[in-house]
Design an enzyme around this catalytic site. Sequence first.
Site, PDB file in Angstrom:
ATOM      1  N   TYR A  25       0.837  -1.196   0.000  1.00 25.29           N
ATOM      2  CA  TYR A  25       0.000   0.000   0.000  1.00 25.29           C
ATOM      3  C   TYR A  25       0.877   1.253   0.000  1.00 25.29           C
ATOM      4  CZ  TYR A  25      -3.342   3.540   1.433  1.00 25.29           C
ATOM      5  OH  TYR A  25      -4.100   4.677   1.491  1.00 25.29           O
ATOM      6  N   GLU A  47     -12.380   5.086   3.433  1.00 25.16           N
ATOM      7  CA  GLU A  47     -12.019   6.060   4.466  1.00 25.16           C
ATOM      8  C   GLU A  47     -13.181   6.219   5.452  1.00 25.16           C
ATOM      9  OE1 GLU A  47      -9.192   7.191   5.093  1.00 25.16           O
ATOM     10  OE2 GLU A  47      -8.076   6.885   3.229  1.00 25.16           O
ATOM     11  N   TRP A  55      -6.246   1.535   9.880  1.00 24.56           N
ATOM     12  CA  TRP A  55      -6.230   1.373   8.436  1.00 24.56           C
ATOM     13  C   TRP A  55      -5.876  -0.052   8.031  1.00 24.56           C
ATOM     14  CZ3 TRP A  55      -8.544   3.022   4.536  1.00 24.56           C
ATOM     15  CH2 TRP A  55      -8.064   2.815   3.230  1.00 24.56           C
TER      16      TRP A  55
END
Length: 205
Positions: A25, A47, A55
């Site tokens: 990522y 989000e 996350w």
Amino acid sequence: MQRCDWIYQGYKTSDKPTQKLYQDYHDFEWGVPQHDEKRLFEQLVLEGMQAGLSWITILKKRAAFRVAFDDFDPAKVAGYDEAKIEELMTNKAIIRNRAKIESAINNAKRFLEVQEEFGGFDRFIWSYVGGEPIVNAFKNLAQIPTRTPLSDKIAKDLKKRGFSFVGSVGMYAYMQSIGLVCDHLVSCAFHRENRGLRKYNKATQ
């Protein structure tokens, strides 16, 4: 290879699958300008799903989210009905939060409205930075903000348009994730200057 310090936080060094998720990522998505409409919508939804969570939790569930949400096709998600919501609420592979799921459906409708008005969500969201990413030169994690006046503005504008789960902190994370802003540390191999990529545009994608 030198990377931003944050990818080494939140997991044990022996947890190789999580380490790879984080590294991939960081290396290939975070701070890289994104212009694909589906991916812009996907990141907006994720989000929102992250609110109150880490996350890495979202990254681990992203593949399942893509299946559950029809690869984040906003036109399809906008058409979800109560039966689909109930189906999603029974899906243990994703975040089963009704408010967040309903927000994703609402935001899909608002996303389509923006596409219609501006000829694409890409054109709308990138207009905030004049089509060019903001490249910062932070030396340590403490310097990276969690919100800025620009993220405040984007959050405010989106809320006026009826979007939900789009607070300023989440919008700054969104800006980072789609490359509106590059917050790779200057010591990181993926900082724009280190990669010789000061400017991105569609032609380089």
